[in-house]
Design an enzyme around this catalytic site. Sequence first.
Site, short mmCIF file in Angstrom:
data_model
loop_
_atom_site.label_atom_id
_atom_site.label_comp_id
_atom_site.label_asym_id
_atom_site.label_seq_id
_atom_site.Cartn_x
_atom_site.Cartn_y
_atom_site.Cartn_z
N CYS A 120 66.39 -3.64 29.80
CA CYS A 120 66.72 -5.24 29.87
C CYS A 120 67.95 -5.89 30.16
O CYS A 120 67.82 -6.78 31.07
CB CYS A 120 66.36 -5.44 28.24
SG CYS A 120 64.76 -5.29 27.73
N HIS A 257 69.19 -13.43 29.28
CA HIS A 257 68.08 -12.73 28.83
C HIS A 257 67.32 -13.75 27.78
O HIS A 257 67.26 -14.02 27.36
CB HIS A 257 68.66 -11.57 28.77
CG HIS A 257 67.77 -10.21 28.18
ND1 HIS A 257 66.26 -10.06 29.24
CD2 HIS A 257 66.94 -10.31 27.22
CE1 HIS A 257 65.41 -9.29 28.01
NE2 HIS A 257 65.60 -9.12 27.22
N ASN A 287 59.12 -11.69 26.63
CA ASN A 287 60.75 -10.27 27.42
C ASN A 287 60.13 -9.46 28.60
O ASN A 287 59.64 -8.50 28.02
CB ASN A 287 60.96 -9.66 26.45
CG ASN A 287 62.62 -9.07 26.26
OD1 ASN A 287 62.46 -8.92 27.23
ND2 ASN A 287 62.54 -8.65 25.43
#
Length: 330
Positions: A120, A257, A287
């Site tokens: 990520c 994020h 996500n």
Amino acid sequence: MTQAPGSRIYSRIAGTGSFLPERTVTNDELAKSVDTSDEWIRSRTGIRERHLAAEGQTTGDLGYEAAIRAMEAAGVSAADLDMIVVGTTTPDLIFPSTACLIQARLGADGCAAMDVNAACSGFVYALSVADKFIRCGDAKTVLVIGAETLSRIVDWTERTTCVLFGDGAGAVVLKADSETGVLSTHLHADGSKKDLLWNPVGVSAGFNGVEPNAGARIIMKGNDVFKYAVKALDSVVDETLAANGLDKHDLDWLIPHQANLRIIEATARRLDMSMDNVIVTVDKHGNTSSGSVPLALDTAIRSGRVQRGQLLLLEAFGGGFTWGSALLRY
Ligand code: UT7
């Protein structure tokens, strides 16, 4: 690129773009196939829906769409690109890299192209690599993409993970400039925490007991990841401000994020920042790993919220563990 003695080169964002696949899946739709609820997902994560790539639609396809939007916004053509860096943990193929596949579609033959896998944190890592190439004078124009099709590695029968992830991509064009853009980037990793968030299917390590046709899937100890992520992000935002001699109140925007609204709120609290100054898009796409920061950035810029000259703090945390930040003047 030649550099005049005494002059400094910085990388600046010249344009941004993003792309989400057409199909959306709401929390209520997911609740029909696994034991969950819209209320649980929204209250624990802030996610309302996610986008899923169509059959045959790849990470490279999403990244390409984001790239052409970013290049159009930046007013650059494929021939201008010196390098393409793609942050992804769900590449189309083992090789060639997704960056090479996108390069071919753009017709940017000849420039350097590579993928960066930092889960990520992939976009922040890729941005840092691009910034270094520009600062040292080896590149003038770099296309940086974060793109993922996590839906391909989600176990859709596992409620603890399947509600969290989605597909999407974002991109920026970084250009060399004599004025500051990216002020600093800070990258970290802790490989000893591998088992808290990972995908056991590999190439060299084999299938780790997973039946080859059972498919790769994300395995996560969510609560442990949550706690580590909050601490790591607190630490990296402090480090970033200290490295630049700045106070947290100097920041205009936090562009985090997009994994979990509660993690985002914790970082905002650390920065004593109102949520009005935090870009939140996790509700719209869940996500998207490497796609999430550039998706949020592009959304904020296109909506007119983020303005030229403002100070932005980007941060991300992901499997590895990896985490990092970028401080930049837009
Ligand atoms: O981007 C990479 C980094 N990843 C992340 O940042 C993710 C970090 N982790 C998180 O976002 C959160 O830990 C989760 C959203 C994954 C989970 O939230 P949590 O508040 O940490 O919940 P939990 O894991 O402690 O689980 C609480 C309860 C459990 O039930 P019991 O044991 O209390 O009876 C779970 O089984 O919630 C249950 N649960 C669910 N219930 C309904 C777990 N998933 C679900 C679900 N629907 N989808």
